[in-house]
Design a protein around this motif. Structure first.
Motif, PDB file in Angstrom:
ATOM      1  N   PRO A  93       0.717  -1.284  -0.045  1.00 28.88           N
ATOM      2  CA  PRO A  93      -0.079   0.086   0.031  1.00 28.88           C
ATOM      3  C   PRO A  93       0.923   1.226  -0.031  1.00 28.88           C
ATOM      4  N   GLU A  94       0.407   2.308  -0.433  1.00 28.10           N
ATOM      5  CA  GLU A  94       0.928   3.523  -0.673  1.00 28.10           C
ATOM      6  C   GLU A  94       1.441   4.010   0.880  1.00 28.10           C
ATOM      7  N   SER A  95       0.560   3.727   1.827  1.00 28.43           N
ATOM      8  CA  SER A  95       0.383   4.269   3.098  1.00 28.43           C
ATOM      9  C   SER A  95       1.864   3.461   3.974  1.00 28.43           C
ATOM     10  N   GLU A  96       2.361   2.551   3.124  1.00 30.14           N
ATOM     11  CA  GLU A  96       3.640   1.891   3.760  1.00 30.14           C
ATOM     12  C   GLU A  96       4.704   2.022   2.831  1.00 30.14           C
ATOM     13  N   GLY A  97       4.627   3.080   1.874  1.00 28.91           N
ATOM     14  CA  GLY A  97       5.749   3.540   1.018  1.00 28.91           C
ATOM     15  C   GLY A  97       5.923   2.999  -0.570  1.00 28.91           C
ATOM     16  N   TRP A  98       4.943   2.385  -0.640  1.00 31.69           N
ATOM     17  CA  TRP A  98       5.114   1.888  -2.110  1.00 31.69           C
ATOM     18  C   TRP A  98       4.381   2.579  -3.102  1.00 31.69           C
ATOM     19  N   ASP A  99       5.175   3.423  -3.885  1.00 31.75           N
ATOM     20  CA  ASP A  99       4.667   4.186  -4.905  1.00 31.75           C
ATOM     21  C   ASP A  99       3.751   3.706  -6.059  1.00 31.75           C
ATOM     22  N   PRO A 100       2.811   4.461  -6.534  1.00 34.08           N
ATOM     23  CA  PRO A 100       1.972   3.958  -7.641  1.00 34.08           C
ATOM     24  C   PRO A 100       2.640   3.296  -8.641  1.00 34.08           C
ATOM     25  N   ARG A 101       2.084   2.166  -9.161  1.00 31.74           N
ATOM     26  CA  ARG A 101       2.632   1.826 -10.360  1.00 31.74           C
ATOM     27  C   ARG A 101       1.461   1.560 -11.423  1.00 31.74           C
ATOM     28  N   SER A 102       1.728   1.601 -12.612  1.00 33.02           N
ATOM     29  CA  SER A 102       0.550   1.591 -13.754  1.00 33.02           C
ATOM     30  C   SER A 102       0.483   0.252 -14.207  1.00 33.02           C
ATOM     31  N   GLU A 103       1.183  -0.688 -13.587  1.00 30.12           N
ATOM     32  CA  GLU A 103       0.822  -2.076 -14.266  1.00 30.12           C
ATOM     33  C   GLU A 103       1.262  -3.150 -13.124  1.00 30.12           C
ATOM     34  N   PRO A 104       0.448  -4.243 -12.898  1.00 28.07           N
ATOM     35  CA  PRO A 104       0.798  -5.222 -11.911  1.00 28.07           C
ATOM     36  C   PRO A 104       2.239  -5.591 -12.104  1.00 28.07           C
ATOM     37  N   TYR A 105       2.810  -6.274 -11.296  1.00 28.36           N
ATOM     38  CA  TYR A 105       4.029  -6.948 -11.374  1.00 28.36           C
ATOM     39  C   TYR A 105       3.772  -8.031 -12.336  1.00 28.36           C
ATOM     40  N   PRO A 106       4.600  -8.412 -13.267  1.00 29.93           N
ATOM     41  CA  PRO A 106       4.427  -9.458 -14.295  1.00 29.93           C
ATOM     42  C   PRO A 106       4.289 -10.903 -13.785  1.00 29.93           C
ATOM     43  N   MET A 107       4.791 -11.121 -12.520  1.00 31.10           N
ATOM     44  CA  MET A 107       4.592 -12.428 -11.936  1.00 31.10           C
ATOM     45  C   MET A 107       4.377 -12.342 -10.479  1.00 31.10           C
ATOM     46  N   GLU A 108       3.318 -13.249  -9.845  1.00 30.55           N
ATOM     47  CA  GLU A 108       2.897 -13.471  -8.654  1.00 30.55           C
ATOM     48  C   GLU A 108       4.178 -13.304  -7.612  1.00 30.55           C
ATOM     49  N   ALA A 109       4.345 -12.972  -6.545  1.00 31.91           N
ATOM     50  CA  ALA A 109       5.426 -12.710  -5.741  1.00 31.91           C
ATOM     51  C   ALA A 109       5.662 -14.337  -5.218  1.00 31.91           C
ATOM     52  N   PHE A 110       6.949 -14.533  -4.657  1.00 29.49           N
ATOM     53  CA  PHE A 110       7.328 -15.552  -3.986  1.00 29.49           C
ATOM     54  C   PHE A 110       6.243 -15.644  -2.957  1.00 29.49           C
ATOM     55  N   PRO A 111       5.877 -16.871  -2.441  1.00 27.47           N
ATOM     56  CA  PRO A 111       5.133 -17.153  -1.333  1.00 27.47           C
ATOM     57  C   PRO A 111       6.260 -17.012  -0.040  1.00 27.47           C
ATOM     58  N   LEU A 112       5.414 -16.413   0.996  1.00 25.41           N
ATOM     59  CA  LEU A 112       6.201 -16.472   2.286  1.00 25.41           C
ATOM     60  C   LEU A 112       6.505 -18.009   2.682  1.00 25.41           C
ATOM     61  N   ASP A 113       7.750 -18.313   3.010  1.00 24.04           N
ATOM     62  CA  ASP A 113       8.142 -19.592   3.365  1.00 24.04           C
ATOM     63  C   ASP A 113       7.941 -19.704   4.783  1.00 24.04           C
ATOM     64  N   TYR A 114       8.089 -20.767   5.407  1.00 22.90           N
ATOM     65  CA  TYR A 114       7.861 -21.039   6.917  1.00 22.90           C
ATOM     66  C   TYR A 114       8.642 -20.038   7.800  1.00 22.90           C
ATOM     67  N   ASN A 115      10.035 -19.975   7.431  1.00 28.01           N
ATOM     68  CA  ASN A 115      10.711 -18.902   8.302  1.00 28.01           C
ATOM     69  C   ASN A 115      10.173 -17.512   8.240  1.00 28.01           C
ATOM     70  N   GLN A 116       9.882 -17.081   7.072  1.00 28.15           N
ATOM     71  CA  GLN A 116       9.239 -15.740   6.894  1.00 28.15           C
ATOM     72  C   GLN A 116       8.089 -15.252   7.465  1.00 28.15           C
ATOM     73  N   ARG A 117       7.157 -16.474   7.609  1.00 36.52           N
ATOM     74  CA  ARG A 117       5.935 -16.034   8.181  1.00 36.52           C
ATOM     75  C   ARG A 117       6.098 -15.844   9.845  1.00 36.52           C
ATOM     76  N   HIS A 118       7.094 -16.692  10.299  1.00 36.88           N
ATOM     77  CA  HIS A 118       7.230 -16.474  11.793  1.00 36.88           C
ATOM     78  C   HIS A 118       8.159 -14.897  11.951  1.00 36.88           C
ATOM     79  N   LEU A 119       9.076 -14.686  11.084  1.00 37.15           N
ATOM     80  CA  LEU A 119       9.710 -13.443  11.188  1.00 37.15           C
ATOM     81  C   LEU A 119       8.786 -12.112  10.860  1.00 37.15           C
ATOM     82  N   ARG A 120       7.806 -12.407   9.983  1.00 40.33           N
ATOM     83  CA  ARG A 120       6.959 -11.188   9.599  1.00 40.33           C
ATOM     84  C   ARG A 120       5.846 -11.024  10.790  1.00 40.33           C
ATOM     85  N   ASP A 121       5.575 -12.051  11.549  1.00 39.66           N
ATOM     86  CA  ASP A 121       4.755 -11.892  12.606  1.00 39.66           C
ATOM     87  C   ASP A 121       5.356 -11.449  13.756  1.00 39.66           C
ATOM     88  N   TRP A 122       6.676 -11.760  13.874  1.00 36.98           N
ATOM     89  CA  TRP A 122       7.588 -11.232  14.866  1.00 36.98           C
ATOM     90  C   TRP A 122       7.755  -9.542  14.925  1.00 36.98           C
TER      91      TRP A 122
END
Lengths: 529, 140
Positions: free
Chosen positions: A139-168
């Motif tokens: 979101p723009e409120s989190e510093g992501w500037d507007p873009r005129s096209e979506p990313y060409p590919m879906e992002a990498f899925p959060l892996d098990y470690n990352q889910r814990h770190l994100r929540d942390w």
């Protein structure tokens, strides 16, 4: 003397030279010769073998990717080959923020670019399409500037470690998301989906973008002529001094001298070798080098400084599971008028203090089961690396110099890079570090962690500059399109044109700038029907 | 024994003088050191001599505890101040080299965490979201 002739001569076959060639070949009618000092390493079929040698012995995963006598003090990488440093990049593909292009107007420091985020945005999209970026827009409120096209590919899925770190991290009210990368989350552009091989420096499957794929296609289509192993030693002007007439080079294999004649020349050698070549090309009319009436060739070398903390987290982290980092952009956008204290923040897994060891803290020798038991016990809580990059504004004295005491085998003086921080930037350094320390401490306090170590880099990452762009010819080397002020047919591509370094990895910006230059340079040639 | 076989395979594949990795941020061109095999052979000879001198027996005939005691004494002599394992086998004692080769492996990483992580294998992209499955070696 052997002569190559083309409409356009591109010096340097790294990612920016490659993108320039690809776009122009697709859109315009012209002949293109790409000259590269290093070797051509089209070795997809050997990558599993090279990867294994790298894993087992730490051997160079790109054999032959450097030139023994073509090094320099102060550079960030020795790689010099067809494909350039993006052969073994991590493929992190982030945009500079809207603020990066207007820091003088917004914060009263540094210099505004002659290009705005809005002008560059379509080229960011094109860059992401061409190299294949997987990401998710925050979101723009989190510093992501507007873009005129979506990313060409879906992002990498959060892996098990990352889910814990994100929540942390979210306990400290910091929302991280997976860092966009030029690695395929699905088959894309003839390359396969990432298989998490864990060695992105040598991607054995081709799921990570590297310029050799594009160059191979261009060669198969006979869209370009590639001249590898050929070191351009100087550029020569015509009688009036307004146009570059030819590049004089040497075939590094045979020692034969050759020339490349072209209507236009594009220098894509990166932040060190492009200004180096311009300085080597000094002549009686341009005693300080080509395109250097401002005296700024090789000046204002910039980059961003890393500062990080290694933090123990109250979760098990599985080493070898995570291939991507996560990032937040929320600290990149202080309101206008505030001090220029801004940075990104990236979150990685780390194995600090969680590696097998030979002795325990009491000095007792550990072998066999004892070693394993000690390792297991220390792995119950994981480690995260939290890293911020902040823009280091360069002084004019931040420069590339010719070192007459160090020469290559052809007798040319080699460059040295001396980074000098602008006093404005120096004065903000402590406050920036305090802000980052405050964030580390907040993460620790809210997430029951422990700071194990902190680090401030004395080097500048993702260096750029050296031929900065601008509207005023007395304050810049090229204009906002990359065309040099002094020579109508000489263009600077990518990294050297940057005015400042932002606070995220820079390759995507270098590519976007190159594609923008291709649009303007392309106007010199008929459109392809 | 798999660890020993793997170590011997590693040793046979060693290329002295090979250019080592010098990726982004590392500008020094370094080359692989001399093959450590000769040093390892000396270490084994020394162990055999010690077994003969101290226990009056051939090293291979000793039980595991006796072998371990001799090896530990040798490693203590050579690596009294060494806390960390090298990144990969080097000119340290053959026992340390063997331990390094195994404990730096993907297999040892799995055993440490008792999970099928497969850090050095190519894996499906989307399975990473889940906790790696338990290691099926009786220890999990």
């Amino acid at each position: 003397m052997r002569t190559h002739e083309a409409d356009l001569c591109i010096v340097g076959a790294g990612i920016t030279g490659t993108m320039l060639a690809a776009k122009l070949a697709a859109e315009r009618q012209l002949s293109i010769v790409v000259v590269e000092a290093g070797e051509k390493l089209f070795d997809l079929d050997k990558r599993f073998e090279h990867r294994q040698r790298y894993l087992d012995y730490r051997e160079n995963s790109w054999p032959g990717d450097f030139i023994e006598d073509q090094g320099a003090e102060g550079i960030i990488s020795r790689t010099m080959a067809v494909g350039g440093q993006a052969l073994h990049w991590a493929a992190t593909s982030l945009r500079y923020s809207r603020e990066d292009f207007r820091i003088r107007s917004l914060y009263g420091v540094g210099w505004d670019w002659p290009v705005s985020y809005e002008e560059l945005e379509p080229y960011y999209c094109e860059a992401e399409r061409r190299i294949g970026v997987a990401g998710s827009q925050g979101p723009e409120s989190e510093g992501w500037d507007p873009r005129s096209e979506p990313y060409p590919m879906e992002a990498f899925p959060l892996d098990y470690n990352q889910r814990h770190l994100r929540d942390w991290a979210s306990k400290a009210d910091i929302e991280f998301r997976v860092t966009p990368t030029a690695r395929n989350t699905r088959p894309y552009d003839g390359r396969m989906q990432c298989m998490r091989c864990g060695t992105c420096n040598i991607c054995p499957t081709g799921a990570k973008y590297s310029p050799d794929f594009t160059l191979k296609t261009l060669l198969d289509e006979r869209a370009i002529e590639l001249v590898p192993n050929t070191l351009v030693r100087r550029l020569e002007l015509d009688g009036k001094g307004r146009h570059v007439q030819r590049a004089v080079a040497v075939d590094r294999t045979s020692g034969e001298e050759l020339e490349i004649r072209a209507r236009a020349f594009a220098l894509a050698g990166g932040y060190t070798w492009t200004p180096h070549l311009m300085m080597l090309s000094a002549n009686s009319r341009s005693p300080n080098g080509l395109a250097n009436s401002s005296g700024l060739v090789g000046r204002y070398m910039c980059g961003h400084r890393p500062m990080w903390a290694l933090i123990e987290v109250p979760h098990r982290i599985y080493p070898g599971l995570s291939l991507s980092s996560m990032i937040t952009r929320r600290f990149m956008k202080p309101p206008p008028g505030n001090p220029y204290i801004r940075h990104d923040l990236a979150l990685f897994t780390h194995t600090y203090g969680r590696q097998p060891r030979l002795r325990d803290d009491g000095g007792r020798l550990l072998l066999g089961d004892n070693l394993m038991a000690d390792w297991r016990q220390r792995s119950e809580r994981g480690c995260a690396r939290v890293r911020g990059y902040y823009d280091v504004l360069p002084a004019k004295e931040s420069r590339v110099v010719l070192d007459p005491a160090t020469r290559n085998r052809w007798g040319d003086p080699l460059p040295g890079v001396e980074h000098v921080e602008h006093e404005t930037s120096r004065s903000l350094r402590d406050q920036t570090h305090q802000q980052l320390m405050g964030i580390f401490e907040r993460l620790v306090a809210r997430g029951r962690g422990k700071i194990l170590e902190t680090f401030v880099g004395e080097y500048l990452d993702h260096p750029s500059g050296g031929c900065r762009m601008g509207d005023d010819p007395s304050e810049s080397v090229c204009d906002g399109t990359g065309r040099t002020h002094d020579h109508e047919n000489l263009w600077i591509i990518g990294a050297p044109t940057c005015v400042s370094s932002g606070c995220v990895n820079s390759t995507l910006t270098f590519v976007a700038l190159s594609l923008r230059t291709a649009t303007f340079l392309g106007k010199e040639f008929p459109r392809r029907s | 024994m798999d660890a020993v076989k793997s170590f011997l395979r590693w040793l046979r594949g060693y290329r002295a003088g090979a250019v080592l990795d010098h990726g982004y941020g590392f500008t020094e061109i370094r080359k692989a050191a001399e093959n450590p095999a000769a040093g390892y052979q000396n270490d084994l000879t020394e162990l055999a001599s010690r077994a003969e001198a101290e226990l009056g027996a051939d090293f291979t005939s000793l039980d595991a505890q006796q072998k371990r005691a001799l090896i530990e004494k040798e490693v203590e002599n050579r690596h009294a101040a060494t806390k960390e394992l090298p990144a990969r086998p080097d000119d340290s004692h053959v026992a340390v080299a063997l331990v390094t080769h195994y404990f730096r492996s993907s297999e040892a990483n799995d055993r440490c965490h008792r999970r099928q992580i497969g850090a050095r294998t190519c894996r499906d992209l989307f399975t990473a979201a889940e906790e790696p499955p338990l290691l099926d070696d009786g220890s999990g």
